[in-house]
Structure formats: structure tokens, C-alpha cells
Design a protein around this motif. Structure first.
Motif, PDB file in Angstrom:
ATOM      1  N   PRO A  29      42.063  35.281  37.755  1.00 33.26           N
ATOM      2  CA  PRO A  29      43.364  35.981  37.731  1.00 33.26           C
ATOM      3  C   PRO A  29      44.217  35.625  38.944  1.00 33.26           C
ATOM      4  N   PRO A  30      45.508  35.893  38.850  1.00 28.53           N
ATOM      5  CA  PRO A  30      46.363  35.674  40.024  1.00 28.53           C
ATOM      6  C   PRO A  30      46.030  36.661  41.132  1.00 28.53           C
ATOM      7  N   ALA A  31      46.501  36.367  42.324  1.00 27.11           N
ATOM      8  CA  ALA A  31      46.183  37.201  43.486  1.00 27.11           C
ATOM      9  C   ALA A  31      46.794  38.581  43.345  1.00 27.11           C
ATOM     10  N   TRP A  32      46.023  39.595  43.714  1.00 29.42           N
ATOM     11  CA  TRP A  32      46.579  40.933  43.860  1.00 29.42           C
ATOM     12  C   TRP A  32      47.432  40.992  45.133  1.00 29.42           C
ATOM     13  N   PRO A  33      48.469  41.819  45.143  1.00 31.48           N
ATOM     14  CA  PRO A  33      49.176  42.077  46.402  1.00 31.48           C
ATOM     15  C   PRO A  33      48.326  42.980  47.297  1.00 31.48           C
ATOM     16  N   GLU A  37      50.728  48.153  47.164  1.00 29.72           N
ATOM     17  CA  GLU A  37      51.439  47.817  45.935  1.00 29.72           C
ATOM     18  C   GLU A  37      50.567  47.959  44.692  1.00 29.72           C
ATOM     19  N   LEU A  38      49.365  48.493  44.834  1.00 31.53           N
ATOM     20  CA  LEU A  38      48.470  48.681  43.696  1.00 31.53           C
ATOM     21  C   LEU A  38      48.368  50.158  43.333  1.00 31.53           C
ATOM     22  N   ARG A  39      47.936  50.438  42.078  1.00 27.14           N
ATOM     23  CA  ARG A  39      47.918  51.814  41.574  1.00 27.14           C
ATOM     24  C   ARG A  39      46.658  52.582  41.965  1.00 27.14           C
ATOM     25  N   VAL A  40      45.487  51.990  41.720  1.00 24.65           N
ATOM     26  CA  VAL A  40      44.234  52.718  41.943  1.00 24.65           C
ATOM     27  C   VAL A  40      43.337  52.067  42.992  1.00 24.65           C
ATOM     28  N   ILE A  41      43.507  50.779  43.225  1.00 24.13           N
ATOM     29  CA  ILE A  41      42.725  50.109  44.272  1.00 24.13           C
ATOM     30  C   ILE A  41      43.217  50.565  45.644  1.00 24.13           C
ATOM     31  N   GLY A  42      42.258  50.916  46.514  1.00 16.32           N
ATOM     32  CA  GLY A  42      42.605  51.366  47.851  1.00 16.32           C
ATOM     33  C   GLY A  42      42.971  52.833  47.933  1.00 16.32           C
ATOM     34  N   LYS A  43      42.729  53.571  46.837  1.00 12.14           N
ATOM     35  CA  LYS A  43      43.077  54.987  46.808  1.00 12.14           C
ATOM     36  C   LYS A  43      41.808  55.847  46.851  1.00 12.14           C
ATOM     37  N   ARG A  44      42.002  57.159  47.019  1.00 15.08           N
ATOM     38  CA  ARG A  44      40.875  58.102  47.064  1.00 15.08           C
ATOM     39  C   ARG A  44      40.541  58.563  45.643  1.00 15.08           C
ATOM     40  N   VAL A  45      39.844  57.740  44.914  1.00 13.51           N
ATOM     41  CA  VAL A  45      39.464  58.069  43.543  1.00 13.51           C
ATOM     42  C   VAL A  45      38.137  58.820  43.564  1.00 13.51           C
ATOM     43  N   ALA A 506      34.947  50.759  37.859  1.00 14.80           N
ATOM     44  CA  ALA A 506      35.966  51.356  36.990  1.00 14.80           C
ATOM     45  C   ALA A 506      37.362  51.170  37.582  1.00 14.80           C
ATOM     46  N   GLN A 507      37.497  51.299  38.898  1.00 13.58           N
ATOM     47  CA  GLN A 507      38.797  51.096  39.547  1.00 13.58           C
ATOM     48  C   GLN A 507      39.317  49.676  39.329  1.00 13.58           C
ATOM     49  N   VAL A 508      38.428  48.694  39.511  1.00 16.73           N
ATOM     50  CA  VAL A 508      38.830  47.292  39.360  1.00 16.73           C
ATOM     51  C   VAL A 508      39.316  47.028  37.941  1.00 16.73           C
ATOM     52  N   VAL A 509      38.584  47.502  36.948  1.00 17.67           N
ATOM     53  CA  VAL A 509      38.965  47.277  35.553  1.00 17.67           C
ATOM     54  C   VAL A 509      40.244  48.042  35.214  1.00 17.67           C
ATOM     55  N   ARG A 659      39.478  44.021  51.838  1.00 20.88           N
ATOM     56  CA  ARG A 659      40.324  44.943  51.071  1.00 20.88           C
ATOM     57  C   ARG A 659      39.539  46.219  50.768  1.00 20.88           C
ATOM     58  N   PRO A 660      39.963  47.368  51.254  1.00 14.77           N
ATOM     59  CA  PRO A 660      39.274  48.622  50.901  1.00 14.77           C
ATOM     60  C   PRO A 660      39.562  48.971  49.441  1.00 14.77           C
ATOM     61  N   LEU A 661      38.518  49.347  48.706  1.00 15.07           N
ATOM     62  CA  LEU A 661      38.699  49.689  47.298  1.00 15.07           C
ATOM     63  C   LEU A 661      38.838  51.192  47.081  1.00 15.07           C
TER      64      LEU A 661
END
Length: 776
Positions: A29-33, A37-45, A506-509, A659-661
Motif C-alpha cells: 500500500p501507499p505510505a500512511w501520513p 492525519e489518521l483516524r484510529v492509528i495512534g489513538k487510545r482505542v 483490528a486498528q490496522v485493518v 509509529r505508535p499504534l
């Protein structure tokens, strides 16, 4: 292989963030920002399995109940060194409710009775209708010993006349010592084996004698660390059901595929006939990678009886026989110029992993600081005690206790602030930022000279830092399946040992497919799924999340092809957003992800992906990724000089894992590492009786660990870094927080009382003794 060029974010936000172009596989896949700028990656899920764990719904290995299940118990030696002359199982076999008795040496097809090498060595196993009956049967087995002299103390074992643990060469082992270091038992003689002088970071370099001759200041010290055990909440154990068609194993393990492969090899079975399941696991910390001796015993008893067998170790067995962090006697000599430039590092260590190999002080002295001249000699000393095992950053924790105190002492002799010295000799940009941000949050500028705190209750500040490689296991695979009814599923054999692997998958997907985390079902911890990596060495995140994203991306493209045909458009004009499949040129053309899946011709579509090489290539062999996982820990302590009591008041832990997930899960990992580090520094120690060879505090009462009131305030700082090495650019964080904590506490204690402590655990007695002694 077809490739394409992609631009990736590269560097540290707020410090040196830029872009870099990488040539990557065309199907990736192309690079993530960056995370902002992401929705669920790097958040407190929240953890996907949190509710199951707190309600008791989660089923651990010890909770497994199968029809007709028997309960097993193992007989263990109660002497430290002996030849077994006879074993009589008659009374045990006659006890009502006993279904099978098996002797350990018979499992290895040996006719002769074995030698006992340590208290707790397994001798036999019993399977019975209940655990109480199995325990009673064990007591009825009579063993006749010819007892031999033994040695359990490291320095005593070095004596030329000490009783030998082995009188022959023993196999290489990578277990208890530093990752990537081979401890060769064929080198050396008697109880002294080795030395290990190199690793995949290389061997000796330069000329240390020349380096010391050029030094303006030299620090030379010897540091001691203790043996301590893992004490996971859930002990080692299995439930095994061996049927004619194959073996099903429920295991408390850090490696489902490792246990599968081990049992398949042991019993000469195809891997396809051994299924290993680990849905929930109650802690491992390095010791739970194998089936041990209990796994083959449970399997043998199941085969003999034709019934499932439950075999979980009790707390004493866990302490005695299932691993420990080896101790260390660590001599270190470091030379430097007046400006702080290091000229030479010379290191020599001895440690015991009991009857095993793997005692060492890691490679932290070799790689943490720039130094042109370096040598190390790391020796194993065999003793009649339980075997060591990998223990959260093996080797490096012992090494850091010495290295980071020596660097602080060097800074003091040079009249340089410890942070300023590290800024000069540590070339890591990540740790530089960690030092800057950590020092500001901690209030390092308020630190006073050593011993200047007034009154009998003194305050002190200290710091230490660590490094750990970004290890990657290439045998790491994931399948992502999209079902016609809208379900999304992730499958892998990787196990979640309590760190939150299910949640980050699950966050990555969810991020890749434009869904919510709750829309994704994660099925892991079962060898019927594609092989995943073992959980250890901060390996899992960097190994399993890139193929997870790659599989999700590729299956998304399959779905786009189907939708594009229906819409009579091009697949590359489609994207996903907020649970919808959307046409990029016409936002009115959209449908829910679930509706899009209704276009499937079959019940599902899926993609299997495996971990590829890092973008830009691996730095070393063994799948060692570029760079390191760095951390800087700051500690504040209170020391009562009248009683010797020490309280760790506060820890500020600055860390990076690229990158923190999931911020909450990362902070949880850091907290756990810090707490274990505090326990290592102040409390835990195996106590052995020299007269009997017994481990006399093999429980959770006298084996001291910190309670709630003894745990400090812990503040975490996560430094985002983007090395552009994979499609997720994420790595683990488990090891570094454990490495530096004890050294930071020791440096803080010195700052409080003005006297250095060279041995852990640092107890009230060691404080009072130190205050009555001067050192130079």
C-alpha cells in the motif's frame, strides 16, 4: 519482483520530520501520513478483549475443561545433586483414581536412571481423576538417591575443586542471555564455560590498551545483580488431548508455532497433526516460548490414557524449574577524554543460569555509546540450580545497571552533567529528543549535587537510558477475509500475551478499510491460522502489522474491482471513507462497505500476506531492522538514612517505538516495564540454602515484589518517529522500559546519599552499610 517508488514521512515530528523516497513492492500500500492525519492509528482505542478479561469470560489454559479430562502432577527432585538408584511407582499406580504414571527418562527412551542436577528437576508424572488424587499419588512414588556434593553459589562454582554440574561439553544456547548471542558450552572447562566475545553487532574493535592510554579519566568498577524469577500470574501449563488423528494443545505460551514445532519434533509427528491454541495468556516475560518438560509429559499421559490431560504448574514449581533471569558479576572499565569522548570500554562478566547456559550482560556496552575501542568477555558459570530463561530484554538489564552507573560516574569525574555527556557520546536522534523532552517534564534542572540533600530523609534524582534492536521475524503471516454478509475477519497464529495484539491488528485493518475497530473480528492464537511470530523481544508489532495492512489493502483492491465492474468505472477511482466505498470523482456515487460486499460472487474473498524485507533493507541478519528502540528513564527517590528505606516517588519514561499504534496500550507496556524494573532494583531476589540447595523463598509471600503503595507515579512520553521501513512503520516497546529503570534508580539513590550502590536489590541494609563506608 515488480516495485514502485513511494514517498514516506521520515524523522521525528517537531524535530527533523521530512520525507524520504523508498522503492517498495508494487503490491504494497501507499505510505500512511503521520498519526495526526489518521483516524484510529495512534489513538487510545480500548482493548477488544477488555470486557472478557474483567468479567471472567476470558478462558485461560487453566480454565479449559474437556470431557473425560484427567489431572496431572509431576514429581520433582528434592535434592540438588544425586544419582537416582531406583524409582518405585507401585503404590502410586495402585491408588484408586490414578490412570497413568510415567517416568521422565522413559520419554527420552533411556534405560538408565538420570542424574539429578537441581532441586525441582522433574522425575515422573501422574494422571488421575482429580488434582488431589494426582498430588497424593506423587507422594507415594519412592525415589532412592545417591546424593552427591553440589554448588549453588556463582563464586564457589568457580573454585577448581567445586563439584561439577557437567563433566562434558554442552550444547549451544541462546535462551537466558542476550538475544543474538550464542553461549557455547563446548568452550571452557569445569563449571566455567565461554567466553562469548561477539554478537551479530560484531566482535572486539580497536585497541583497548591504546584507548586507555589516551584517556584522561578512567572509571573501573564491578557491579552485581541477582537471580530473579518471572512470577507470571498464570503459571506454565497445558491441556493436551491426543487422539488418533492428532494432538490438540491448549497452552499458556508466547509462541503457538514454537510449541507446535517442538511437540511435533519430540513425538515425530507431522506439524499438521499438532494444533496449539492460546486464546488468553496470563503473562510470560520470556520464559514461555517452549513446551518445557511438562508439555511432553502431559502429551505422553494423554496418549497412554486416551483422555485429555490438564497439567498446570503450581507457584513453587514455577519458581524452581521454569526459568529465571541469571545473575551477573560485571566488571567494567571505561576511559574518556576531558571533553567526554570515550576512548575505550573493557567488559568482563560472569553469571549463572543454573544448569543452563545464557548468563550474560548483553551488548548495551557495545552499541549504546560511540567508542572506537571495545572488548567483552562474558562467561557462563554452571551451578546446581534451576535453568535460566529469557527475561524481558535478556542480558541488557544486567548490563545497563553497570554501564549507566559508570557513565554517570564518568560524568561526575569530568564535571559534566550526565545528560550533557550523553548528548556528546550518544549519536541517536531519538534518544536526544527523549532526553530533551524527558528532562523538561521531569524537572532535571532542579537536580542538586550528590549528597547535598539536607536532613535524614533525602531526595535524589537520577536517569539512565537503554537501547533494544528492532527485531523482525519474517515467518509472520496474516489472512484478511471479507464475507458477503459484511463481516471482516483477521486470522493469524500469533498470540496475544496481554499486550493488546488483537486490538492493534483490528486498528490496522479498520484504518485501511475505512471502518470502525468494532467492525473487525480478530481470530488469533491458533496454529490452524497462518503462522505468526513468537511474542518476545519486542518483535510482534514490527513483524505482524505490516502483513496485516498489506493483506487488508490487497483484499480492498479485490473488492474495488468488483464494485468498479458494477459501477462501470475504474477501480483506481474508488476509495473508502467512514464505512463507505466512495467514487473519488463523484461523491454522490457511494455505498456502505457492507452493501459493497453483497456483490461478492462467493461467500468471501481473502488475501494472505507475509512479512517482507524492510524498505531500504535490513541493517543486519536475523531480520534486524534499521535503528533501535531507545528509551530514557528519569527517577526521583526518597531515602531515609536512619532506617535505610527507599521509596521511588516518580518515574518519567521517554520512549519511542517508531509509529505508535495505540497510546493506551503503549503506556500500559511502559508502566509494566517500569514496575518490573523497580521490583528488580529494590525487592526481588532468589534466596538459596547453601546447605540443601533449596530455593527457600519460592512463593509469592517471601519472594518480595512491590505492592500498590510502593509503585511510583509513572509519566510516559511517546516520541513519534518515522523510519520509513514498512507499511505501518510500527514496532514493539516491551523491552526498553525494563532495561534502564534499575540503573536510573541506582543513580538517583547516589544523588540522594552521595554513596554509590554497586549491587541490587538495593535494600535498607545495603543503604545503611553503604553509609558507613567510603569508596574511591
Amino acid at each position: 519482483m515488480d516495485t514502485k517508488k513511494e514517498k514516506f514521512p521520515h524523522g521525528i515530528p517537531g524535530y527533523n520530520l521530512g520525507e524520504i523516497e523508498r522503492e517498495i513492492p508494487a503490491e504494497d500500500p501507499p505510505a500512511w501520513p503521520i498519526n495526526d492525519e489518521l483516524r484510529v492509528i495512534g489513538k487510545r482505542v480500548p482493548r477488544l478483549d477488555a470486557r472478557a478479561k474483567v468479567t471472567g469470560e476470558a478462558k485461560y489454559t487453566s480454565d479449559i475443561q474437556l470431557p473425560g479430562m484427567l489431572y496431572a502432577k509431576m514429581l520433582r527432585a528434592n535434592v540438588a545433586h544425586a544419582k537416582i538408584l531406583a524409582i518405585d511407582t507401585t503404590l502410586a499406580e495402585k491408588l484408586p483414581g490414578v490412570h497413568a504414571v510415567h517416568l521422565m527418562h522413559e520419554m527420552d527412551d533411556k534405560d538408565h536412571l538420570p542424574m539429578v542436577k537441581f532441586v525441582g528437576q522433574p522425575i515422573a508424572g501422574v494422571a488421575a481423576e482429580s488434582l488431589d488424587i494426582a498430588k497424593e499419588a506423587i507422594k507415594l512414588i519412592k525415589v532412592k538417591y545417591d546424593e552427591k556434593p553440589f554448588v549453588i553459589d556463582l563464586e564457589d562454582a568457580l573454585d577448581a575443586n567445586a563439584p561439577l554440574v557437567y563433566d562434558e561439553p554442552i550444547a549451544e544456547q541462546r535462551d537466558g542471555g542476550d538475544v543474538g548471542v550464542v553461549h557455547d558450552g563446548s568452550k571452557g572447562k569445569g563449571n566455567l564455560r565461554g567466553p562469548s566475545t561477539s554478537s551479530f553487532w560484531g566482535g572486539p574493535r580497536g585497541d583497548v590498551e591504546k584507548g586507555f592510554a589516551e584517556a584522561d579519566v578512567v572509571v573501573e568498577r564491578t557491579y552485581r545483580t541477582q537471580v530473579h524469577t518471572h512470577v507470571p500470574l498464570e503459571t506454565h501449563g497445558v491441556v493436551i488431548d491426543w487422539k488418533p488423528e492428532g494432538m490438540t494443545v491448549y497452552a499458556s505460551t508466547q509462541s503457538t508455532k514454537g510449541v507446535r514445532d517442538e511437540l511435533a519434533t519430540y513425538f515425530d509427528l507431522p506439524k499438521s497433526q499438532v494444533r496449539v491454541i492460546c486464546q488468553f495468556m496470563g503473562g510470560g516475560f520470556g520464559a514461555k516460548h517452549s513446551a518445557g518438560t511438562f508439555g511432553p509429559m502431559a502429551a505422553t499421559l494423554s496418549k497412554k490414557t486416551g483422555r485429555p490431560v490438564w497439567l498446570m504448574l503450581d507457584r513453587q514449581e514455577e519458581h524452581l524449574a521454569e526459568g529465571n533471569r541469571p545473575n551477573s558479576l560485571h566488571s567494567l572499565k571505561i576511559g574518556a577524554k576531558k571533553d567526554g569522548t570515550l576512548t575505550a570500554i573493557q567488559q568482563k562478566s560472569h553469571g549463572t543460569a543454573g544448569v543452563a547456559l545464557g548468563a550474560g550482560v548483553g551488548r548495551i556496552a557495545q552499541i549504546l555509546y560511540e567508542c572506537p575501542n571495545f572488548t567483552t568477555e562474558q562467561y557462563d558459570v554452571l551451578t546446581h540450580a534451576g535453568p535460566g530463561a529469557a527475561w524481558r530484554a535478556p542480558g541488557n538489564v544486567q548490563g545497563a545497571f553497570g554501564v549507566e552507573q559508570a557513565i554517570d560516574e564518568l560524568a561526575e569525574k569530568l564535571k559534566i552533567d550526565p545528560l550533557t555527556l550523553r548528548d556528546k557520546i550518544d549519536k541517536s536522534d531519538v534518544r536526544k529528543v527523549e532526553r530533551m523532552r524527558g528532562a523538561e517534564k521531569f524537572g532535571w534542572s532542579k537536580r542538586q549535587p550528590a549528597g547535598s540533600s539536607q536532613g535524614p530523609v533525602k531526595k535524589g534524582m537520577g536517569m539512565a537510558q537503554s537501547t533494544w534492536p528492532r527485531f523482525v521475524h519474517l515467518d509472520s503471516s496474516v489472512e484478511v477475509k471479507l464475507y458477503k454478509d459484511g463481516a471482516v475477519e483477521v486470522r493469524s497464529g500469533v498470540q496475544d500475551i496481554g499486550t493488546g495484539t488483537k486490538t492493534i491488528l483490528a486498528q490496522v485493518v479498520a484504518e485501511e478499510l475505512g471502518l470502525e475497530v468494532s467492525d473487525v473480528t480478530v481470530r488469533i492464537g491458533d496454529t490452524v491460522f497462518p503462522d505468526g511470530p513468537a511474542s518476545g523481544g519486542s518483535v510482534v508489532t514490527g513483524s505482524i502489522t505490516p502483513p496485516t495492512r498489506n493483506a487488508a489493502y490487497q483484499v480492498k483492491l479485490k473488492l474495488f474491482d468488483l464494485v468498479a465492474k458494477e459501477w462501470k468505472t475504474e477501480a483506481n477511482k474508488l476509495t473508502v471513507k467512514d464505512g463507505m466505498v466512495v467514487h473519488m470523482d463523484d461523491s454522490s456515487r457511494k455505498m456502505t462497505f457492507k452493501d459493497a460486499l453483497k456483490s461478492l460472487r462467493t461467500g468471501h474473498i481473502s488475501v494472505l500476506a507475509s512479512r517482507g524485507d524492510d524498505y531500504g533493507g535490513f541493517q543486519q541478519s536475523w531480520g534486524l531492522a534499521y535503528g533501535d528502540l531507545g528509551s530514557v528513564q528519569f527517577a526521583e527517590v526518597t531515602v531515609d538514612t536512619q532506617t535505610g528505606l527507599i521509596k521511588v516517588d516518580r518515574i518519567v519514561a521517554a520512549h519511542s517505538c517508531a509509529r505508535p499504534l495505540n497510546i493506551g496500550q503503549l503506556e500500559s507496556q511502559i508502566n509494566g516495564g517500569v514496575i518490573q524494573g523497580v521490583s528488580y532494583a529494590l525487592y526481588e531476589a532468589r534466596v538459596m540454602d547453601k546447605g540443601t540447595g533449596h530455593f527457600i523463598n519460592a512463593n509469592v509471600d517471601q519472594y518480595k515484589m512491590p505492592y500498590a503503595m510502593e509503585i511510583p507515579e509513572i509519566e510516559s512520553i511517546l516520541v513519534e518517529e518515522y523510519p520509513a521501513q514498512s507499511s505501518t512503520d510500527a514496532y514493539g516497546i516491551a523491552e526498553p522500559a525494563n532495561i534502564a529503570t534499575a540503573a536510573a534508580i541506582a543513580n538517583a539513590v547516589y544523588n540522594a546519599i552521595g554513596v554509590r550502590i554497586f549491587e541490587i536489590p538495593i535494600t535498607p541494609a545495603s543503604i545503611l552499610n553503604a553509609l558507613n563506608k567510603d569508596y574511591e
